[in-house]
Design a protein around this motif. Structure first.
Motif, PDB file in Angstrom:
ATOM      1  N   ARG A 132      49.869  49.456  36.285  1.00 20.23           N
ATOM      2  CA  ARG A 132      48.430  49.708  36.105  1.00 20.23           C
ATOM      3  C   ARG A 132      47.700  48.441  35.671  1.00 20.23           C
ATOM      4  NH1 ARG A 132      48.714  55.165  32.683  1.00 20.23           N
ATOM      5  NH2 ARG A 132      49.210  56.590  34.378  1.00 20.23           N
ATOM      6  N   LEU A 133      48.281  47.738  34.699  1.00 21.71           N
ATOM      7  CA  LEU A 133      47.643  46.509  34.222  1.00 21.71           C
ATOM      8  C   LEU A 133      47.555  45.468  35.330  1.00 21.71           C
ATOM      9  CD1 LEU A 133      49.294  46.231  30.695  1.00 21.71           C
ATOM     10  CD2 LEU A 133      46.903  46.762  31.195  1.00 21.71           C
ATOM     11  N   ARG A 134      48.638  45.302  36.063  1.00 19.56           N
ATOM     12  CA  ARG A 134      48.650  44.349  37.172  1.00 19.56           C
ATOM     13  C   ARG A 134      47.647  44.756  38.246  1.00 19.56           C
ATOM     14  NH1 ARG A 134      50.765  40.155  39.428  1.00 19.56           N
ATOM     15  NH2 ARG A 134      51.567  40.107  41.545  1.00 19.56           N
ATOM     16  N   GLY A 135      47.573  46.047  38.544  1.00 24.35           N
ATOM     17  CA  GLY A 135      46.612  46.541  39.528  1.00 24.35           C
ATOM     18  C   GLY A 135      45.183  46.246  39.117  1.00 24.35           C
ATOM     19  N   GLY A 136      44.882  46.411  37.841  1.00 21.80           N
ATOM     20  CA  GLY A 136      43.536  46.105  37.342  1.00 21.80           C
ATOM     21  C   GLY A 136      43.209  44.632  37.472  1.00 21.80           C
ATOM     22  N   ILE A 137      44.174  43.783  37.166  1.00 22.36           N
ATOM     23  CA  ILE A 137      43.969  42.335  37.286  1.00 22.36           C
ATOM     24  C   ILE A 137      43.748  41.960  38.746  1.00 22.36           C
ATOM     25  CG2 ILE A 137      45.127  40.091  37.098  1.00 22.36           C
ATOM     26  CD1 ILE A 137      46.392  41.165  34.480  1.00 22.36           C
ATOM     27  N   LEU A 138      44.584  42.486  39.640  1.00 26.47           N
ATOM     28  CA  LEU A 138      44.439  42.167  41.070  1.00 26.47           C
ATOM     29  C   LEU A 138      43.097  42.640  41.612  1.00 26.47           C
ATOM     30  CD1 LEU A 138      48.044  42.901  42.388  1.00 26.47           C
ATOM     31  CD2 LEU A 138      46.944  40.668  42.064  1.00 26.47           C
ATOM     32  N   ASN A 139      42.615  43.766  41.135  1.00 27.00           N
ATOM     33  CA  ASN A 139      41.299  44.258  41.556  1.00 27.00           C
ATOM     34  C   ASN A 139      40.197  43.289  41.141  1.00 27.00           C
ATOM     35  OD1 ASN A 139      40.854  46.480  43.161  1.00 27.00           O
ATOM     36  ND2 ASN A 139      40.002  47.698  41.495  1.00 27.00           N
ATOM     37  N   LYS A 140      40.268  42.793  39.916  1.00 28.73           N
ATOM     38  CA  LYS A 140      39.284  41.807  39.453  1.00 28.73           C
ATOM     39  C   LYS A 140      39.375  40.523  40.274  1.00 28.73           C
ATOM     40  CE  LYS A 140      38.464  43.056  34.656  1.00 28.73           C
ATOM     41  NZ  LYS A 140      38.517  42.588  33.268  1.00 28.73           N
ATOM     42  N   VAL A 141      40.588  40.101  40.619  1.00 30.91           N
ATOM     43  CA  VAL A 141      40.778  38.897  41.431  1.00 30.91           C
ATOM     44  C   VAL A 141      40.103  39.086  42.783  1.00 30.91           C
ATOM     45  CG1 VAL A 141      42.508  37.515  42.668  1.00 30.91           C
ATOM     46  CG2 VAL A 141      42.872  38.124  40.269  1.00 30.91           C
ATOM     47  N   ARG A 142      40.315  40.230  43.422  1.00 26.76           N
ATOM     48  CA  ARG A 142      39.713  40.505  44.734  1.00 26.76           C
ATOM     49  C   ARG A 142      38.193  40.442  44.688  1.00 26.76           C
ATOM     50  NH1 ARG A 142      43.477  44.913  44.639  1.00 26.76           N
ATOM     51  NH2 ARG A 142      45.386  44.220  45.633  1.00 26.76           N
ATOM     52  N   ARG A 143      37.613  40.891  43.566  1.00 32.37           N
ATOM     53  CA  ARG A 143      36.149  40.860  43.422  1.00 32.37           C
ATOM     54  C   ARG A 143      35.652  39.501  42.939  1.00 32.37           C
ATOM     55  NH1 ARG A 143      37.032  45.621  40.302  1.00 32.37           N
ATOM     56  NH2 ARG A 143      36.260  44.469  38.510  1.00 32.37           N
ATOM     57  N   GLY A 144      36.567  38.617  42.580  1.00 36.71           N
ATOM     58  CA  GLY A 144      36.175  37.307  42.075  1.00 36.71           C
ATOM     59  C   GLY A 144      35.701  37.345  40.636  1.00 36.71           C
ATOM     60  N   GLU A 145      36.097  38.366  39.886  1.00 31.62           N
ATOM     61  CA  GLU A 145      35.638  38.534  38.507  1.00 31.62           C
ATOM     62  C   GLU A 145      36.719  38.236  37.468  1.00 31.62           C
ATOM     63  OE1 GLU A 145      34.173  42.507  38.190  1.00 31.62           O
ATOM     64  OE2 GLU A 145      32.651  42.215  39.730  1.00 31.62           O
ATOM     65  N   TYR A 146      37.903  37.860  37.914  1.00 33.25           N
ATOM     66  CA  TYR A 146      38.999  37.642  36.971  1.00 33.25           C
ATOM     67  C   TYR A 146      38.800  36.348  36.197  1.00 33.25           C
ATOM     68  CZ  TYR A 146      43.639  37.063  35.005  1.00 33.25           C
ATOM     69  OH  TYR A 146      44.679  36.883  34.135  1.00 33.25           O
ATOM     70  N   ARG A 147      38.930  36.424  34.896  1.00 35.05           N
ATOM     71  CA  ARG A 147      38.839  35.254  34.027  1.00 35.05           C
ATOM     72  C   ARG A 147      40.042  35.230  33.108  1.00 35.05           C
ATOM     73  NH1 ARG A 147      35.694  33.895  37.303  1.00 35.05           N
ATOM     74  NH2 ARG A 147      33.451  33.648  37.082  1.00 35.05           N
ATOM     75  N   CYS A 148      40.693  34.104  33.041  1.00 35.83           N
ATOM     76  CA  CYS A 148      41.805  33.926  32.126  1.00 35.83           C
ATOM     77  C   CYS A 148      41.500  32.698  31.269  1.00 35.83           C
ATOM     78  CB  CYS A 148      43.122  33.756  32.888  1.00 35.83           C
ATOM     79  SG  CYS A 148      43.185  32.298  33.930  1.00 35.83           S
ATOM     80  N   PRO A 149      42.172  32.553  30.148  1.00 33.72           N
ATOM     81  CA  PRO A 149      41.925  31.387  29.296  1.00 33.72           C
ATOM     82  C   PRO A 149      42.228  30.093  30.059  1.00 33.72           C
ATOM     83  CG  PRO A 149      43.292  33.004  28.158  1.00 33.72           C
ATOM     84  CD  PRO A 149      43.169  33.450  29.578  1.00 33.72           C
ATOM     85  N   LEU A 150      41.288  29.161  30.001  1.00 28.95           N
ATOM     86  CA  LEU A 150      41.446  27.883  30.673  1.00 28.95           C
ATOM     87  C   LEU A 150      42.038  26.856  29.700  1.00 28.95           C
ATOM     88  CD1 LEU A 150      38.038  27.661  32.544  1.00 28.95           C
ATOM     89  CD2 LEU A 150      40.265  28.205  33.523  1.00 28.95           C
ATOM     90  N   PRO A 151      42.710  25.846  30.224  1.00 29.16           N
ATOM     91  CA  PRO A 151      43.213  24.772  29.363  1.00 29.16           C
ATOM     92  C   PRO A 151      42.049  24.086  28.647  1.00 29.16           C
ATOM     93  CG  PRO A 151      44.155  24.609  31.566  1.00 29.16           C
ATOM     94  CD  PRO A 151      43.078  25.658  31.620  1.00 29.16           C
ATOM     95  N   THR A 152      42.352  23.509  27.521  1.00 23.61           N
ATOM     96  CA  THR A 152      41.339  22.808  26.730  1.00 23.61           C
ATOM     97  C   THR A 152      40.625  21.769  27.592  1.00 23.61           C
ATOM     98  OG1 THR A 152      42.686  23.126  24.768  1.00 23.61           O
ATOM     99  CG2 THR A 152      40.952  21.452  24.635  1.00 23.61           C
ATOM    100  N   GLY A 153      39.306  21.765  27.524  1.00 22.98           N
ATOM    101  CA  GLY A 153      38.512  20.786  28.255  1.00 22.98           C
ATOM    102  C   GLY A 153      37.957  21.328  29.567  1.00 22.98           C
ATOM    103  N   PHE A 154      38.463  22.456  30.048  1.00 15.59           N
ATOM    104  CA  PHE A 154      37.962  23.050  31.276  1.00 15.59           C
ATOM    105  C   PHE A 154      37.003  24.194  30.957  1.00 15.59           C
ATOM    106  CE2 PHE A 154      41.744  20.970  32.783  1.00 15.59           C
ATOM    107  CZ  PHE A 154      41.445  20.587  34.078  1.00 15.59           C
ATOM    108  N   VAL A 155      36.009  24.396  31.822  1.00 14.81           N
ATOM    109  CA  VAL A 155      35.063  25.493  31.687  1.00 14.81           C
ATOM    110  C   VAL A 155      34.865  26.141  33.063  1.00 14.81           C
ATOM    111  CG1 VAL A 155      33.819  24.566  29.700  1.00 14.81           C
ATOM    112  CG2 VAL A 155      33.057  23.999  32.007  1.00 14.81           C
ATOM    113  N   TYR A 156      34.520  27.421  33.048  1.00 13.75           N
ATOM    114  CA  TYR A 156      34.203  28.073  34.321  1.00 13.75           C
ATOM    115  C   TYR A 156      32.850  27.602  34.796  1.00 13.75           C
ATOM    116  CZ  TYR A 156      38.114  31.341  34.286  1.00 13.75           C
ATOM    117  OH  TYR A 156      39.362  31.877  34.340  1.00 13.75           O
ATOM    118  N   ASP A 157      32.702  27.409  36.115  1.00 13.54           N
ATOM    119  CA  ASP A 157      31.429  26.987  36.705  1.00 13.54           C
ATOM    120  C   ASP A 157      30.944  28.088  37.609  1.00 13.54           C
ATOM    121  OD1 ASP A 157      29.274  25.740  37.759  1.00 13.54           O
ATOM    122  OD2 ASP A 157      30.407  24.128  38.724  1.00 13.54           O
TER     123      ASP A 157
END
Length: 179
Positions: free
Chosen positions: A154-179
């Motif tokens: 279920r958790l993996r399915g939810g993550i994959l759904n967000k990825v398909r919609r382009g809404e998935y966000r995970c912690p980025l390495p220090t110094g990087f930001v989402y654009d």
């Protein structure tokens, strides 16, 4: 067979081991009711005849997943003490608190059967040496392991759904930001 009939004098001469575990530190902090319910099993042991000083609480695995016992020191201690004949009963709120891995669960069942150690959960008292009790305990263990698989899916399915919609966000390495 009622719980009081399964508990024999030789069980009461040994310790009552209460194993307490939550799967993550977040659960330890947020799911305090589950922890309270687990500690409340002490009352079941005293009602069955164990003295308070005979109840050994193992809660050192708080925040550890039950998926494997290899890194859980508390579970290893529990299995060792059962194997050494120190435990008259092992208590856990439900099978998944003890193990979500069938290999670990069935190993504990086998050792309990050999050492004549009972198992108590929220539903009752079981004798792993008894065919019917062992069958039920095995089924509970299988269901617990399957539940872990379903939760992960279920958790993996939810993550994959967000990825398909382009809404998935995970912690980025220090110094990087989402654009």
């Amino acid at each position: 067979m009622t719980a009081s009939l399964k508990v024999q004098p030789h069980h009461l001469e040994r310790g009552a081991y209460l194993y307490i575990r939550q799967s993550s530190m977040r659960q330890v902090i947020e799911n305090v009711e589950s922890t309270k319910r687990q500690y409340a099993l002490r009352g079941r042991a005293t009602a069955l005849g164990w003295r308070d000083e005979q109840i050994i609480v193992i809660d050192s695995d708080q925040g550890e997943s039950g998926a494997s016992a290899s890194w859980r020191e508390g579970f290893q201690r529990l299995v060792t003490d059962v194997g050494m004949g120190r435990a008259g009963i092992v208590m856990g709120l439900e099978v998944s608190r003890l193990a979500r891995n069938n290999a670990d669960w069935h190993r504990l069942l086998e050792i309990c059967a050999l050492a004549d150690t009972l198992i108590l959960d929220e539903d009752g008292v079981y004798d792993p040496a008894s065919f019917n009790d062992r069958l039920l305990l095995g089924l509970k263990g299988t269901m617990s392991e399957a539940e872990l698989h379903v939760l992960k899916a279920r958790l993996r399915g939810g993550i994959l759904n967000k990825v398909r919609r382009g809404e998935y966000r995970c912690p980025l390495p220090t110094g990087f930001v989402y654009d």
